[in-house]
Motif scaffolding. Structure first.
Motif, PDB file in Angstrom:
ATOM      1  N   ALA A  93      -0.744   0.376 -51.470  1.00 45.81           N
ATOM      2  CA  ALA A  93      -0.980  -0.013 -50.076  1.00 45.81           C
ATOM      3  C   ALA A  93       0.307  -0.514 -49.427  1.00 45.81           C
ATOM      4  O   ALA A  93       1.113  -1.200 -50.056  1.00 45.81           O
ATOM      5  N   ASP A  94       0.473  -0.149 -48.170  1.00 43.40           N
ATOM      6  CA  ASP A  94       1.616  -0.558 -47.360  1.00 43.40           C
ATOM      7  C   ASP A  94       1.047  -1.049 -46.033  1.00 43.40           C
ATOM      8  O   ASP A  94       0.538  -0.253 -45.243  1.00 43.40           O
ATOM      9  N   GLU A  95       1.131  -2.346 -45.811  1.00 40.77           N
ATOM     10  CA  GLU A  95       0.536  -2.946 -44.607  1.00 40.77           C
ATOM     11  C   GLU A  95       1.081  -2.350 -43.325  1.00 40.77           C
ATOM     12  O   GLU A  95       0.395  -2.306 -42.314  1.00 40.77           O
ATOM     13  N   SER A  96       2.325  -1.877 -43.351  1.00 39.60           N
ATOM     14  CA  SER A  96       2.921  -1.354 -42.129  1.00 39.60           C
ATOM     15  C   SER A  96       2.449   0.060 -41.791  1.00 39.60           C
ATOM     16  O   SER A  96       2.699   0.544 -40.695  1.00 39.60           O
ATOM     17  N   LEU A  97       1.750   0.726 -42.711  1.00 36.47           N
ATOM     18  CA  LEU A  97       1.263   2.078 -42.380  1.00 36.47           C
ATOM     19  C   LEU A  97       0.005   2.061 -41.517  1.00 36.47           C
ATOM     20  O   LEU A  97      -0.055   2.870 -40.593  1.00 36.47           O
ATOM     21  N   PRO A  98      -1.016   1.390 -41.637  1.00 36.09           N
ATOM     22  CA  PRO A  98      -1.542   0.634 -42.785  1.00 36.09           C
ATOM     23  C   PRO A  98      -2.212   1.574 -43.775  1.00 36.09           C
ATOM     24  O   PRO A  98      -2.486   2.729 -43.464  1.00 36.09           O
ATOM     25  N   GLY A  99      -2.497   1.052 -44.950  1.00 37.35           N
ATOM     26  CA  GLY A  99      -3.115   1.835 -46.011  1.00 37.35           C
ATOM     27  C   GLY A  99      -2.071   2.332 -46.985  1.00 37.35           C
ATOM     28  O   GLY A  99      -0.967   1.795 -47.071  1.00 37.35           O
ATOM     29  N   THR A 100      -2.415   3.372 -47.717  1.00 36.14           N
ATOM     30  CA  THR A 100      -1.496   3.948 -48.694  1.00 36.14           C
ATOM     31  C   THR A 100      -0.818   5.177 -48.096  1.00 36.14           C
ATOM     32  O   THR A 100      -1.328   5.768 -47.131  1.00 36.14           O
TER      33      THR A 100
END
Length: 122
Positions: A93-100
């Motif tokens: 997970a990457d909060e800045s995308l959000p999601g994966t």
């Protein structure tokens, strides 16, 4: 013929996976074509209990490889990342995308995922 690159099983057990036969059936192609897709970095596979498995999320509802996935995998392979590292990154997970990243690719945000993959290369 080169060996099929196989990632360590870094997937959460809850991630749905497909056998190579199931992927081939969905593509309407022989298993050898799926094996070639793995060698060509179009897909990634893990070995679980002796069987090669592909995350189901790598395929669209129309039984095609998710747009942008092959290019992302190739970019990371060319940057020296192992199949295990690539798989782990796609499912983290990457909060800045959000999601994966794989969810972002499925959500038609491939440009942003590739930008992040390129940044990893440096």
């Amino acid at each position: 013929m080169s060996a099929i690159p196989i990632a360590d099983d870094v997937l959460d057990p809850a991630v749905e996976v497909l056998t190579l036969r199931e992927v081939a059936d969905r593509f309407g192609r022989p298993v050898s074509r799926v094996q070639q897709a793995l060698r060509d970095h179009q897909l990634l596979a893990v070995r679980r209990k002796g069987e090669l498995l592909v995350p189901a999320i790598f395929l669209t509802d129309n039984d095609e490889v998710v747009k942008g996935l092959p290019g992302t995998i190739t970019l990371l392979v060319d940057s020296g990342y192992s199949p295990s590292e690539i798989l782990r990154w796609l499912f983290t997970a990457d909060e800045s995308l959000p999601g994966t990243p794989i969810e972002a690719l499925r959500g038609d945000r491939g440009r942003e995922v590739k930008r992040r993959a390129q940044a990893l290369a440096f």
